[in-house]
Design a protein around this motif. Structure first.
Motif, mmCIF file in Angstrom:
data_model
loop_
_atom_site.group_PDB
_atom_site.id
_atom_site.type_symbol
_atom_site.label_atom_id
_atom_site.label_comp_id
_atom_site.label_asym_id
_atom_site.label_seq_id
_atom_site.Cartn_x
_atom_site.Cartn_y
_atom_site.Cartn_z
ATOM 1 N N ILE A 234 0.858 -1.185 0.000
ATOM 2 C CA ILE A 234 0.000 0.000 0.000
ATOM 3 C C ILE A 234 0.892 1.233 0.000
ATOM 4 O O ILE A 234 1.716 1.421 0.891
ATOM 5 C CB ILE A 234 -0.945 0.031 1.221
ATOM 6 N N GLU A 235 0.739 2.062 -1.025
ATOM 7 C CA GLU A 235 1.489 3.316 -1.115
ATOM 8 C C GLU A 235 0.509 4.464 -1.311
ATOM 9 O O GLU A 235 -0.287 4.461 -2.246
ATOM 10 C CB GLU A 235 2.483 3.272 -2.278
ATOM 11 N N HIS A 236 0.572 5.424 -0.391
ATOM 12 C CA HIS A 236 -0.304 6.598 -0.455
ATOM 13 C C HIS A 236 -1.783 6.188 -0.522
ATOM 14 O O HIS A 236 -2.589 6.778 -1.236
ATOM 15 C CB HIS A 236 0.040 7.475 -1.670
ATOM 16 N N GLY A 237 -2.104 5.128 0.246
ATOM 17 C CA GLY A 237 -3.473 4.665 0.317
ATOM 18 C C GLY A 237 -3.928 3.846 -0.873
ATOM 19 O O GLY A 237 -5.082 3.415 -0.920
ATOM 20 N N GLN A 238 -3.032 3.603 -1.819
ATOM 21 C CA GLN A 238 -3.367 2.844 -3.016
ATOM 22 C C GLN A 238 -2.613 1.513 -3.033
ATOM 23 O O GLN A 238 -1.454 1.437 -2.621
ATOM 24 C CB GLN A 238 -3.006 3.642 -4.277
ATOM 25 N N GLU A 239 -3.304 0.475 -3.507
ATOM 26 C CA GLU A 239 -2.678 -0.837 -3.626
ATOM 27 C C GLU A 239 -1.762 -0.878 -4.840
ATOM 28 O O GLU A 239 -2.147 -0.461 -5.930
ATOM 29 C CB GLU A 239 -3.766 -1.905 -3.752
ATOM 30 N N LYS A 240 -0.551 -1.374 -4.631
ATOM 31 C CA LYS A 240 0.433 -1.450 -5.714
ATOM 32 C C LYS A 240 1.041 -2.846 -5.735
ATOM 33 O O LYS A 240 1.356 -3.412 -4.690
ATOM 34 C CB LYS A 240 1.538 -0.414 -5.498
ATOM 35 N N ILE A 241 1.190 -3.408 -6.924
ATOM 36 C CA ILE A 241 1.774 -4.739 -7.067
ATOM 37 C C ILE A 241 3.238 -4.613 -7.459
ATOM 38 O O ILE A 241 3.577 -3.972 -8.461
ATOM 39 C CB ILE A 241 1.018 -5.569 -8.123
ATOM 40 N N LEU A 242 4.103 -5.199 -6.650
ATOM 41 C CA LEU A 242 5.527 -5.275 -6.981
ATOM 42 C C LEU A 242 5.761 -6.596 -7.700
ATOM 43 O O LEU A 242 5.652 -7.660 -7.099
ATOM 44 C CB LEU A 242 6.387 -5.209 -5.712
#
Length: 308
Positions: A234-242
């Protein structure tokens, strides 16, 4: 060798049970690792029940090898491998159906061919996965197009206690690359699947994804598929896939070798067996990746492949 001559004699009379002792398992796993073990091939549900009951009574451990496409096998196993070859009636693929009850040993490429022929929506998600249906269900296999869990109605299981059981799929049955209804010793023997309608674009989607795989994955060398799971943050409240492959590539690890095993130069989330690689080589190369990722980013990717 795990099975004794007496144990073999008690199992082998069944016409749908075939026993191979100290069998080379190189051809039974897509990674083509050097591995040996006792292998029992089973061609009916009755034979499966009889085999598991007998092995349990004899206190002999067993594992289902399936197509061996997501496995890292030891050089010598201290358990017995079971391989299901329950036949499928090909007439079921003569036309689209609302539901399909299929043996777990049916190959996904057969289902992909059927989906491409009739445009079955939802079946494109397992395009190119070199696995059996049962193995795909166990790990909730998928691609960038989606996951197999979304087309499964129920799963027929031989439980470790010898009872046959049907698990009806619920929203809690699966998560990313995992199931939550099987326990140690349970064996899937058939699966009921559906599709999400007929869509004329499905054949093109399947063909395009097959082309993409050929261009972006090392299909000409033995691999176990993707080694690591992608990681969600979670980055800046947004889900991000690494994406594991992209991150490993960014660390300059493509081409890194341990003996005859290397990180693919085509896709960094694949390890390529250059011939003669072993489980120890795999574990050593995984540790190198873990150390580099931990040092740079402060975490480790979880393994997608199952290490036995």
């Amino acid at each position: 060798m795990i099975l004794t001559a007496l144990q073999i004699s008690r199992l082998s009379p069944h016409p749908e049970i075939e026993i191979s002792i100290d069998q080379s398992l190189t051809k039974y796993n897509s990674f083509r690792l050097n591995s040996f073990g006792d292998l029992i091939t089973i061609r009916s549900i009755e034979a499966l029940c009889e085999t598991v009951q007998y092995l349990t009574c004899e206190n002999l451990r067993y594992r289902i090898i399936g197509q061996g496409s997501n496995l890292v096998l030891p050089k010598i196993a201290d358990w017995i491998y079971l391989k299901l070859e329950i036949p499928v009636d090909l007439d079921i693929f003569s036309q689209p159906r609302h539901e399909y009850l299929l043996p777990s040993s049916v190959q996904l490429n057969l289902l992909t061919q059927h989906a491409a022929k009739f445009g079955l929506k939802g079946w494109e998600v397992f395009t190119g996965i070199p696995a059996s249906l049962g193995g795909a269900v166990v790990m909730n296999a998928g691609t960038n197009l989606g996951e197999i869990c979304n087309i499964i109605i129920d799963v027929q299981v031989l439980r470790s206690n010898g009872k046959l059981n049907t698990h009806i799929i619920t929203p809690d049955s699966f998560s990313y690359r995992a199931n939550h209804f099987l326990t140690k010793g349970d064996i899937i023997y058939s699966v009921k699947v559906r599709h999400c309608g007929i869509d004329s674009t499905i054949p093109r989607i399947i063909k395009d994804y097959q082309t993409l795989r050929k261009r972006t994955q090392p299909l000409n060398l033995p691999t176990c598929g993707c080694v690591f799971k992608n990681r969600t943050v979670i980055e800046h409240g947004q889900e991000k896939i690494l994406r594991a492959g992209q991150l490993i590539d960014s660390l300059g690890l493509k081409g890194r070798c341990v003996n005859r095993l290397q990180v693919s130069n085509i896709h960094a989330n694949f390890f390529e067996n250059l011939g003669g690689a072993t489980k120890d080589d795999f574990l050593a190369l995984v540790q190198i990746i873990h150390d580099e990722v931990q040092s740079k980013y402060g975490f480790k990717f979880d393994l997608e492949v199952e290490v036995w």
